[in-house]
Enzyme design. Structure first.
Site: not given
Ligand code: NAD
Length: 696
Positions: A468, A503
């Site tokens: 997501e 999001c």
């Molecule tokens: P992010 O991708 O930076 O991090 C998300 C999670 O992934 C965190 O727990 C982070 O520690 C982990 N992570 C980071 N690098 C990783 C790696 N290399 N391997 C495995 N895990 C890793 O995103 P964010 O800043 O936490 O969230 C914001 C983003 O999430 C925005 O783009 C938003 O649109 C999206 N989002 C989407 C939905 C949806 O339902 N589609 C809902 C909420 C947020």
């Protein structure tokens, strides 16, 4: 950054437990050490994760069922403190998981033996004359084993210790990998100290039956002074990576938590794997009952949960309450619908061969999550996964780890089996370590960049992977809308709610030229009235954005747009002073050459673009790599529906936006994700069908 020694005790600290605090002088603690209260009454398990070492202290007898005995014995207390035993079990397990120094004192030593599978002598009988506390501690001689760590530390073969116990370790039932380090010089040779037999791969652990913290002459005796010094030395050696939780509104560090390591994650995975079958063997309705209790706990703790969420993530407090309420509503959907979608299905009940489908859990799944709605996005995964009989390895975002810890605590309190819900605490590298473990499914919420990386890394495992991801969600205002002010208010709310960090936030607005001026005027008027400020204040409508870098990122998008001809009608500047605050920004004269119209912003900023007709609006709405949601505002459903049909997004809205319903599938297309959560699909994705062909 201070290092912390967690001391278990029971309230009140005065007078007995205070001896542990007094044992450590100002000189001992100088520079960087502090003592932390770990109390089962407060049940502050979250503090365990902040400590660099532990003392498990003395106190009331351990509940006998812990070592498979009964409570009928001489000198048994009127009541046991089972909750204390369980709480200290967590301390012991945590110290072992992270190889952190542990000092077990009196009862603490007995508990270590019991937790390692050993037994206790429940009452020393005649020997109580030497051991059991009267008005004061008793004193007696101990012999120290030559080949022990205790000998190395005390550099003494014998000496005097104090004594205040009527129970002791059963020599014939010592716990796994434990060996005695000292005996009392009495006929019964009571065990006075234990340590690990094989110390390889283990952290420092020393347990003694006496009370070094309060013994007479403690400042000189090697049986107190040397033990304390060695313990402090081991604490200072600890080099665990730490995660600082920062309040984005004040820039204060509100917690410092130990990060997981590859080793601790591998251990946690083993625990999950071991615990999952018994959880899966319970009925769906039993698991649903646990989740109902979880909902009650959210309600009961809502004030504390909302404040934590606002403090670590920056959203206005009322919106934190809204998120908790939204979470309860969503969970209710799973409570009401899971049994229906998880029960076995008879396909053919007649004829020679009967056929049915049984839905089995996937096993241990990863739930890697984002920080913007730590309840709402995480429960889409963890709740149906748990109800489906899976164990969950939950990686909360490093920006909302305190909320993640609250969730874990409440799930366990609600009755989810021990070790069926483990946390992976840390930054992205900890998330990446999860990808190396043999999990049975990966469910990710976060950015496109991370999602793509995860999908690539785990592709070879051939296990379910669901993503997501982000969005650049458009809202189109048609020329037939009746109440332009209402539409502008809805659009603005869609942009700025959650500080613009949803999001499905509205990230770009297209307005048909006939109503463009009226819309922009009303939008700007309303934007000007928004209150930006301390998210804990009731009047605040926009708090701080969660991450420091996000402010510069948004300013860069605004700058880029300005350079390419955009006009800022309102806001768009960093708010002076502490905290990651940005004024909500309204930009016009924008186009798709500008980052603000094409790149996910994730903040309270938006561009408004004038369009001639529906065709142009559709072309612009479709001109994106993302495909999460799109909204159309119009009086005429048929006209709006024509557009909604054409849009390549997982969700479309008519006269509403930025909303999620648990009954409808939540899915993104293109760079917004793969697969869907919620609805009945979101129950079934956490189980796998097994086809039964039954002939006989
Ligand atoms: P992010 O991708 O930076 O991090 C998300 C999670 O992934 C965190 O727990 C982070 O520690 C982990 N992570 C980071 N690098 C990783 C790696 N290399 N391997 C495995 N895990 C890793 O995103 P964010 O800043 O936490 O969230 C914001 C983003 O999430 C925005 O783009 C938003 O649109 C999206 N989002 C989407 C939905 C949806 O339902 N589609 C809902 C909420 C947020």
């Amino acid at each position: 950054m201070k290092q912390r020694i967690g001391i278990s005790f029971t309230i009140p600290r005065e007078p007995t437990f205070n001896n542990y605090w007094k044992w450590f002088t100002a000189e001992d603690l100088k520079d960087n050490l502090e003592l932390v209260e770990l109390s089962f009454e407060k049940n502050n398990t979250e503090d365990i994760d902040t400590c660099d070492g532990f003392i498990m202290s003395g106190g009331i007898d351990i509940e006998p069922s812990f070592y498979h005995s009964n409570a009928d014995y001489e000198n048994a207390p009127d009541a046991f403190l089972k909750e204390r035993d369980l709480f200290e079990k967590k301390i012991f397990e945590y110290s072992q998981l992270h190889h952190l120094p542990l000092l077990g004192i009196c009862r603490g030593m007995q508990l270590v033996n019991v937790l390692q599978g050993g037994k206790l002598i429940q009452d020393l009988g005649l020997s109580n004359s030497i051991h059991k506390k009267g008005e004061e501690d008793k004193e007696h001689e101990v012999m120290v084993n030559d080949d022990s760590l205790l000998k190395k530390i005390t550099n003494a073969s014998s000496g005097k210790v104090n004594s205040a116990h009527h129970q002791a370790l059963d020599k014939n039932a010592l716990g796994k990998n434990l060996k005695p380090s000292a005996y009392s010089v009495t006929e019964d040779k009571t065990i006075e100290g234990i340590e690990f037999n094989n110390k390889s791969g283990k952290g420092f652990m020393l347990c003694v039956q006496w009370h070094p913290e309060r013994m007479k002459g403690k400042d000189e005796s090697p049986f107190s002074k040397n033990i304390k010094q060695k313990f402090l030395e081991e604490i200072r050696k600890n080099k665990m990576e730490k995660l600082s939780v920062i309040n984005p509104a004040t820039e204060e560090v509100i917690a410092v938590i130990n990060e997981d390591t590859k080793d601790s994650m591998a251990e946690k995975f083993k625990l999950l794997k071991k615990a999952q079958p018994a959880w899966a063997a319970t009925s769906v309705s039993e698991r649903v009952e646990c989740i109902k209790k979880f909902v009650e706990l959210i309600e009961k703790n809502k004030d504390e949960l909302a404040i934590t969420l606002t403090k670590e993530m920056g959203k206005p407090l009322q919106q934190s309450y809204n998120e908790l309420n939204g979470a309860k509503t969503k969970i209710q959907f799973f409570i009401d619908n899971s049994e229906k979608w998880l029960k076995e299905e008879w396909i053919a009940t007649e004829g020679a061969t009967k056929e049915k489908i049984v839905y089995e859990p996937l096993g241990v799944i990863a739930n890697i999550s984002a920080w913007n709605y730590p309840y709402l996005v995480a429960i889409n995964v963890m709740i149906p996964a748990l109800i489906g009989g899976n164990a969950v390895f939950y990686k909360p975002s490093e920006y909302t780890v305190l909320t993640g810890m609250h969730i874990q605590k409440m799930l366990y309190e609600a009755g989810v089996h021990e070790h069926c819900f483990e946390l992976a605490i840390g930054k992205g590298s900890v998330g990446a370590a999860l990808l190396e473990l043999p999990l049975n499914g990966y469910f990710f919420t976060g950015s496109y960049k991370t999602g793509k990386f995860i999908a690539g890394q785990i592709a070879h495992k051939l296990v379910p992977c669901q993503l997501e991801l982000g969005g650049k969600d458009p809202l189109y205002v048609m020329d037939d809308v009746e109440d332009i002010e209402k539409v502008a208010a809805a659009a603005l709310e869609g942009v700025i709610y959650n500080n613009g960090q949803s999001c499905c936030a509205i990230e770009r607005i297209y307005v048909q030229e006939k109503v463009y001026d009226a819309f922009v005027n009303s939008y700007v008027e309303q934007a000007k009235k928004l209150v930006v400020g301390n998210p804990l204040d009731k009047t605040t409508e926009i708090g701080a954005v969660s991450r420091k870098e996000q402010v510069d990122f948004l300013l860069d998008q605004i700058d880029d747009a300005k350079k390419k001809g955009a006009t800022v009608l309102h806001g768009g500047k960093k708010v002076d002073g502490k905290g990651y605050f940005i004024e909500p920004a309204v930009l016009v004269n924008v186009n798709h050459d500008m980052k603000i119209m094409t790149e996910e912003s994730f903040g309270p900023v938006t561009g408004i673009q004038k369009v001639k007709n529906d065709e142009e609006a559709i072309a612009l709405m479709q001109d994106t790599e993302y495909g999460l949601t799109a909204a159309v505002y119009s009086k005429n459903y048929e006209r709006a529906e024509k557009i909604m049909k054409e849009l390549n997004t997982g969700t479309v809205y008519w006269n509403c936006c930025d909303r999620v319903s648990a009954a409808l599938p939540w899915s993104g297309r293109k760079h917004s994700g793969v697969g869907s959560t919620l609805s009945y699909q979101g129950i079934r994705i956490f189980v796998q069908p097994k086809a039964y062909h039954i002939r006989g």
